[in-house]
Design a protein around this motif. Structure first.
Motif, short mmCIF file in Angstrom:
data_model
loop_
_atom_site.label_atom_id
_atom_site.label_comp_id
_atom_site.label_asym_id
_atom_site.label_seq_id
_atom_site.Cartn_x
_atom_site.Cartn_y
_atom_site.Cartn_z
N VAL A 422 -20.37 40.29 -37.15
CA VAL A 422 -19.11 40.70 -37.49
C VAL A 422 -18.97 41.25 -39.01
N ASP A 423 -19.70 40.54 -40.14
CA ASP A 423 -19.59 41.36 -41.28
C ASP A 423 -20.51 42.43 -41.54
N LEU A 424 -21.49 42.68 -40.81
CA LEU A 424 -22.58 43.73 -41.33
C LEU A 424 -22.58 44.83 -40.26
N LEU A 425 -22.64 44.50 -38.87
CA LEU A 425 -22.74 45.63 -37.65
C LEU A 425 -21.41 46.24 -37.60
N VAL A 426 -20.23 45.45 -37.44
CA VAL A 426 -19.06 45.81 -37.03
C VAL A 426 -18.49 47.07 -38.15
N PRO A 427 -18.64 46.93 -39.19
CA PRO A 427 -18.26 48.06 -40.37
C PRO A 427 -18.79 49.15 -40.02
N GLU A 428 -20.24 48.98 -39.82
CA GLU A 428 -21.09 50.28 -39.63
C GLU A 428 -20.54 51.27 -38.13
N LEU A 429 -20.11 50.26 -37.32
CA LEU A 429 -19.59 50.79 -35.96
C LEU A 429 -18.32 51.46 -36.26
N GLN A 430 -17.48 50.77 -37.04
CA GLN A 430 -16.14 51.37 -37.45
C GLN A 430 -16.28 52.67 -38.18
N GLU A 431 -17.42 52.73 -39.10
CA GLU A 431 -17.42 53.91 -39.53
C GLU A 431 -18.03 55.22 -39.00
N ARG A 432 -18.51 54.85 -37.70
CA ARG A 432 -18.86 55.80 -36.83
C ARG A 432 -17.68 56.07 -35.94
N GLY A 433 -16.69 55.43 -36.04
CA GLY A 433 -15.56 55.81 -35.13
C GLY A 433 -15.74 55.30 -33.67
N VAL A 434 -16.65 54.26 -33.52
CA VAL A 434 -16.95 53.87 -32.15
C VAL A 434 -16.54 52.52 -31.86
N TYR A 435 -15.81 51.82 -32.96
CA TYR A 435 -15.25 50.63 -32.92
C TYR A 435 -13.89 50.51 -33.40
N ARG A 436 -13.14 49.55 -32.65
CA ARG A 436 -11.70 49.53 -33.30
C ARG A 436 -11.39 48.96 -34.62
N THR A 437 -10.37 49.43 -35.51
CA THR A 437 -10.40 48.80 -36.71
C THR A 437 -9.31 47.80 -36.58
N GLU A 438 -8.63 47.85 -35.49
CA GLU A 438 -7.50 46.55 -35.05
C GLU A 438 -7.42 46.43 -33.92
N TYR A 439 -6.47 45.35 -33.72
CA TYR A 439 -6.39 45.32 -32.16
C TYR A 439 -5.03 46.08 -31.91
N THR A 440 -5.15 46.80 -30.89
CA THR A 440 -3.86 47.90 -30.60
C THR A 440 -3.24 47.34 -29.36
N GLY A 441 -3.65 46.21 -28.65
CA GLY A 441 -2.76 45.66 -27.63
C GLY A 441 -2.72 44.25 -27.79
N THR A 442 -2.11 43.51 -27.06
CA THR A 442 -2.18 42.22 -26.92
C THR A 442 -2.99 41.23 -25.79
N THR A 443 -3.14 41.90 -24.78
CA THR A 443 -3.87 41.36 -23.56
C THR A 443 -5.26 41.79 -23.58
N LEU A 444 -5.89 40.84 -22.76
CA LEU A 444 -7.34 41.33 -22.59
C LEU A 444 -7.43 42.69 -21.72
N ARG A 445 -6.53 42.71 -20.84
CA ARG A 445 -6.59 44.08 -20.22
C ARG A 445 -6.40 45.26 -20.92
N GLU A 446 -5.59 45.17 -21.97
CA GLU A 446 -5.29 46.26 -22.93
C GLU A 446 -6.42 46.20 -23.65
N HIS A 447 -7.24 45.22 -24.26
CA HIS A 447 -8.26 45.56 -25.19
C HIS A 447 -9.37 46.21 -24.46
N LEU A 448 -9.39 46.11 -23.24
CA LEU A 448 -10.67 46.76 -22.37
C LEU A 448 -10.26 48.12 -21.79
N GLY A 449 -9.03 48.53 -22.09
CA GLY A 449 -8.48 49.75 -21.72
C GLY A 449 -8.58 49.88 -20.10
#
Lengths: 466, 366
Positions: A422-449
Motif C-alpha cells: 500500500v505504501d510503496l507499490l500503489v503510488p508507483e502504479l498510480q503514477e503510471r495511471g494504472v491504478y485508481r487514486t480514489e474510490y469512484t463507486g460505492t459497491t464491489l460491482r462498481e469497483h470491479l467495473g
C-alpha cells in the motif's frame, strides 16, 4: 524489463484491481516471525481490511475449510489453522469499513441455497452493496462427516449442484422487485402487494418453495467469484462467474494463455469476453533494490518451508513418511509410492508423482539442491519479487496486455503484510495511471467495473439456455 | 423480601413486538434493513445500560402482508452490532431444527471472537411446516422431534466449542508446530438423526462456551445457562422460575409504555386497528415507566432478570433509556456492566472448564 509504451498495447486504459486474501489455513502465512499477529483476534481482520481500504483495494477475501486438515489420519499441526466463519466475520467488517468489497468463500456442497443466499443478502445489505461470494465445492465424504447430510458428491455432480445452487440463489435475490418496500409509515402495506415473488424450484438437487425475506442491495446481487481451474471449473466460471480467482498470475505467457482461454469460453456461452475479471492469487515481495528483494524472498521461503514442512511436502509427493529424514540432505533415493488414498485430506493431490520426482531429481542434481531447497524452488512458483518501480512496470504490462485484471494478494504476514504494498507499490502504479487514486463507486460491482448481474440484463443480452 | 439486582435484556428485532409496529416507527419502512438503523438501535440499548440485546430470526418472512416481511439473518446482524458496540452482550436467535449444527457452532463461536466475549445464543425452534421446504428437508414435526433436534444441536455446538483447548495454538518455533494436536479433539457425536465428527474450524470462543439461553420446555436444563420463562402473571412466572433448574432465569416481559405523545394503551389501540398483538402467554405491561419499575421490582424477587419486548422500538426504547433504567439504577435494581468484561462475567456465570482438557487431567491422575 523495458517499459511498455502505454499506447502500443491492447488495453491502454486498463486498470489494475487488488484484492487481499486472508487465507487462514496454509503454510504460506508465516506464523513464526516475531511480528506475526493473531490469526483469530478481530483486530487482525480489522487491520488487514483497513490497510487494504487505505490502499484502495477492491476486495477483502476470506477462505473457508469445513474440516481441519489431516495427514495420515492425524490433524496437520504445522500450518496456521483456526479461523472464523467467513460471512459472520465479514458482517463485522462491514461495520468498520466503508468501501472495500467483502468476499466470502462459501461451500455449495454443504450449504442449502435458501440459507446461504439469505446470509449473503444480509451481508450485501449490511455493507450497502459490497458483498461477494467465492463459490467452492467439495467432493469428499471426509468433510461430510461434519454435516447432517454426510455424504459425498462425485466430481461432476458437485458442479451440477453448484450450478443449480446458483440458479436458486439468483431467483431468491431477484424475488423482490426494486422499490417493493413502502416509502412511508402511512402506506397501505409494508411491501407493495405482488412485489415479493415466491420462488418455486424443483430440480435434481433442490426442492424449494419459499418467499424470500430480503430485497436486493444497491449492487443487485453479490458478486460471484470462482476458482476452479479444471476444464469443468473454467466452463462453470464462464457461465456463472463475475470474477475468476486463478492460479495463473506469475508467468506472463501462462497468464495470457489462461485469460485468452477464458475469453474464448465466455464468447462460447454468449457473454461479452470482457464480462469476467481475472484476478490470480499472488504473493508480492518488495525490496528497495532487486538484490534486497531477492534476499527477502529467500528469508520468506525459509520461514514458510521449515525443515519439518519440507519433509511433510516431500512426504506427500513420495507417498510415504519422510519425517525422520534430513531436510538439508539429498532427495530420497526411493521411488514414490502411488496410492489412491493415503489418508491425507485437505491438500491437493499430485497427479503423477513419478514424473514429478524424476524432474525434481534432475534439477536438484544439476543445481546441488538439498531436499528443502528443492521443495522451495520446485514447489508451485508463486508471486512477484522486485522493487516498487520494477513491479509496477511488470504489473502494467500484465494488465495492459490483457493477461490479468489484477491480483488477489496473499500476504505472507498477518496483519501487517500489506503495508509495503500500500505504501510503496500503489503510488508507483498510480503514477503510471494504472491504478485508481480514489474510490469512484460505492459497491464491489462498481469497483470491479462489472455489468449488471447475469439474470438482470435485458433478455437480448442474456445467454441462451443450455 | 427486597429484590436483588436484575439483568436486563431487550429484544430488538424489526420495529418492535407488535406486527404493525412499523407504522409507528420513526423511520420510513425502507430504512428498516439498513446498517444505520441497526447500529442506531443497538447503540441506544448499549448506552441505556442494558446487559444484553437479542435479535429474533427465522427463515420465513416474519409477518404476513401488509406487515413487515423483510429480515436480515440474526447472526449477520449480531456480528455487525458486535463491531458497532463495545460493552453490550449480543445474542442472536438461531434454531437448529433444520440448520447444520456445525455451521451454527462456527458462526456463534466467531461471534464470540468478534465481540471479544460478549456473545450469547437464544435457542429457538422452527415449527412452521413451510420451513422444512426452505431447507430441503423432511418436516421435523411434533414437539418431541423438535426438542430432539434442539437438544442434539446444542450438544454438538457445545462439544465443538470445547474441541479446541484454550491453548491449542502453541506456535512452537523450536518444533515447527503451530498446533498441539493433542489439544484438539474429535467430538464423535452420534445422535438419533445424524453424526458430527469435529473438531471445530474455529478456535475455542473467548468465553469458553457462549451463554446459551432458551425455553426450558424445549432444551434440557443441563444445556442452558439461562432459562427464558413465560407466564401471564407473577405466580406463574415464579413457578416456572423455581422449576427451571438452570443457573439463571429471565422472565419474558412485553411492554407498551406511556410516551410524551401518547399513553401505552392509546398506542396499542392504534396498532390493533391493523393487526392484533400476538399472545405469547407472556407478562405484558401497558402503562407508565413507574408501573414498569414496580413490576420489575416485584420480579426481582423471583427471577434473575427480564427480557423486555418493546411494542415499538422507536417509542419504547427511549422511555426505557430515559426513565426506566435510571429509576432502576437509583433503586439498585440493575446490574452494571463493566467495560472489557465478558457476558458470562456480567451475568455472574463462571467460564466453564474445557471438557476434553478436564478429562485429560482426570486420566493423568489415575
Amino acid at each position: 524489463m523495458t517499459r511498455t509504451d502505454p499506447l502500443d498495447v491492447p488495453r491502454p486504459d486498463a486498470q489494475l484491481h487488488f484484492g487481499v486474501f486472508f487465507q487462514g489455513v496454509n503454510h504460506w502465512t508465516i506464523w513464526s516471525a516475531p511480528d506475526s499477529g493473531s490469526q483469530i483476534d478481530p483486530a487482525s481482520f480489522r487491520r488487514v481490511a483497513r490497510t487494504a481500504e487505505r490502499g484502495l483495494f477492491d476486495a477483502f477475501f476470506l477462505g473457508e475449510g469445513l474440516r481441519l486438515r489431516e495427514v495420515d489420519g492425524r490433524i496437520h499441526d504445522l500450518d496456521v489453522a483456526g479461523r472464523p466463519d467467513a460471512i459472520t466475520q465479514l458482517a463485522a467488517l462491514a461495520a468498520v469499513t466503508r468501501h472495500i468489497g467483502l468476499v466470502s468463500t462459501s461451500n455449495s456442497t454443504f450449504n442449502e441455497p435458501a440459507d446461504l443466499a439469505r446470509r449473503l443478502s444480509g451481508l450485501d445489505l449490511l455493507s450497502e452493496g459490497r458483498a461477494g461470494w467465492n463459490v467452492v465445492t467439495t467432493d469428499n465424504a471426509w468433510t461430510g462427516a461434519n454435516f447432517r447430510r454426510g455424504g459425498y458428491l462425485d466430481h461432476a455432480d458437485r458442479y451440477r449442484r453448484a450450478e443449480e445452487f446458483l440458479t436458486v440463489a439468483r431467483a431468491l435475490w431477484d424475488g423482490w422487485q426494486d422499490g417493493a418496500i413502502a416509502g412511508s409509515t402511512g402506506a397501505p402495506a409494508w411491501s407493495a402487494p405482488s412485489a415479493v415473488h415466491r420462488v418455486r424450484h424443483q430440480g435434481a438437487q433442490f426442492d424449494v418453495d419459499l418467499a424470500p425475506t430480503l430485497p436486493r442491495s444497491v449492487q443487485g446481487h453479490p458478486v460471484i467469484f470462482q476458482a476452479g481451474d479444471s476444464g469443468e471449473g473454467r466452463d462453470f466460471a464462464a457461465r456463472n462467474a463475475d470474477v475468476i480467482f486463478s492460479a495463473h498470475g506469475t508467468d506472463f505467457d501462462d497468464a495470457l494463455a489462461f485469460a485468452e482461454d477464458i475469453r474464448r469460453r465466455l464468447r462460447a456461452v454468449g457473454r461479452p469476453d470482457d464480462d469476467v475479471r481475472i484476478l490470480p492469487g499472488t504473493e508480492i515481495i518488495i525490496g528497495a533494490t532487486e538484490a534486497e528483494a531477492l534476499e527477502k524472498k529467500r528469508w520468506i521461503r525459509l520461514q514458510q518451508v521449515t525443515p519439518t514442512t519440507a519433509l511433510g511436502i516431500a512426504g506427500a509427493l513420495w507417498g510415504f513418511d519422510l519425517s525422520d529424514r534430513d531436510a538439508d540432505g539429498p532427495l530420497p533415493k526411493e521411488d514414490p509410492v502411488v496410492s489412491e488414498n493415503d489418508g491425507s485430506f485437505g491438500s491437493r493431490r499430485i497427479a503423477d508423482p513419478r514424473s514429478v520426482v524424476s524432474e525434481w531429481r534432475a534439477k536438484a542434481e544439476a543445481q546441488g539442491w538439498s531436499l528443502r531447497e528443492a521443495v522451495i524452488h520446485l514447489g508451485p512458483q508463486r508471486g512477484h519479487v522486485g522493487t516498487p518501480s520494477g513491479l509496477a512496470d511488470r504489473f502494467t504490462r500484465f494488465v495492459r496486455n490483457g493477461a490479468v485484471d489484477g491480483f488477489n494478494v496473499t500476504p505472507y504476514l498477518i496483519p501487517d503484510g500489506l503495508d509495503d504494498i500500500v505504501d510503496l507499490l500503489v503510488p508507483e502504479l498510480q503514477e503510471r495511471g494504472v491504478y485508481r487514486t480514489e474510490y469512484t463507486g460505492t459497491t464491489l460491482r462498481e469497483h470491479l467495473g462489472l455489468r449488471e448481474p447475469l439474470t438482470r440484463r435485458p433478455a437480448s443480452e442474456q445467454r441462451q439456455a443450455g | 423480601m427486597s429484590g436483588s439486582a436484575l439483568h436486563l435484556a431487550v429484544e430488538l428485532d424489526g420495529d418492535g413486538a407488535h406486527p404493525a409496529a412499523w407504522r409507528r416507527a420513526a423511520h420510513s419502512p425502507d430504512q428498516l434493513l439498513t446498517p444505520r438503523r441497526l447500529a442506531g438501535t443497538a447503540t441506544v440499548a448499549e448506552n441505556a445500560g442494558f446487559t444484553l440485546v437479542t435479535l429474533d430470526d427465522g427463515p420465513l418472512p416474519p409477518g404476513a402482508s401488509p406487515n413487515p416481511v423483510g429480515r436480515i439473518g440474526a447472526v449477520e446482524r449480531a456480528a455487525f452490532v458486535a463491531a458497532s458496540t463495545t460493552t453490550i452482550g449480543i445474542a442472536p436467535v438461531v434454531a437448529v431444527t433444520y440448520a447444520e449444527p456445525f455451521h451454527v457452532s462456527s458462526q456463534l463461536a466467531s461471534l464470540d471472537h468478534i465481540s471479544e466475549g460478549r456473545a450469547g445464543w437464544v435457542v429457538a425452534e422452527e415449527d412452521r411446516p413451510e420451513a422444512a421446504r426452505t431447507w430441503g428437508r423432511p418436516e421435523v414435526s411434533g414437539p418431541a422431534a423438535r426438542a430432539r433436534e434442539s437438544r442434539d444441536g446444542v450438544r454438538v455446538a457445545r462439544a465443538l466449542w470445547d474441541s479446541w483447548e484454550d491453548d491449542a495454538v502453541i506456535r512452537s518455533v523450536a518444533t515447527s508446530r503451530y498446533l498441539d494436536r493433542e489439544r484438539l479433539h474429535y467430538i464423535d457425536f452420534t445422535g438419533e438423526s445424524y453424526a458430527v465428527k469435529g473438531p471445530a474450524i474455529v478456535p475455542r470462543p473467548p468465553q469458553g462456551q457462549l451463554v446459551v439461553l432458551g425455553r426450558p420446555d424445549s432444551v434440557p436444563a443441563a444445556q442452558l445457562d439461562v432459562a427464558l420463562v413465560t407466564g401471564r402473571d407473577l405466580a406463574t412466572v415464579a413457578g416456572a422460575a423455581a422449576s427451571a433448574g438452570t443457573p439463571l432465569v429471565l422472565a419474558e416481559v412485553e411492554v407498551a409504555l406511556d410516551t410524551p405523545d401518547a399513553t401505552g394503551a392509546e398506542r396499542v389501540a392504534d396498532l390493533e386497528r391493523y393487526a392484533s398483538w400476538t399472545d405469547h402467554g407472556r407478562l405484558r405491561l401497558t402503562g407508565s415507566a413507574e408501573q414498569l419499575v414496580l413490576l420489575l421490582a416485584e420480579l426481582s424477587t423471583v427471577v434473575d432478570g427480564v427480557r423486555l419486548h418493546p411494542l415499538v422500538i422507536d417509542e419504547d426504547l427511549p422511555v426505557l433509556s430515559q426513565r426506566v433504567l435510571p429509576a432502576l439504577s437509583d433503586r439498585h435494581l440493575v446490574t452494571r456492566r463493566l467495560p472489557g468484561t465478558s457476558l458470562r462475567t456480567t451475568l455472574g456465570l463462571e467460564r466453564p472448564a474445557n471438557r476434553f482438557a478436564a478429562a485429560a487431567v482426570q486420566e493423568e491422575a489415575r
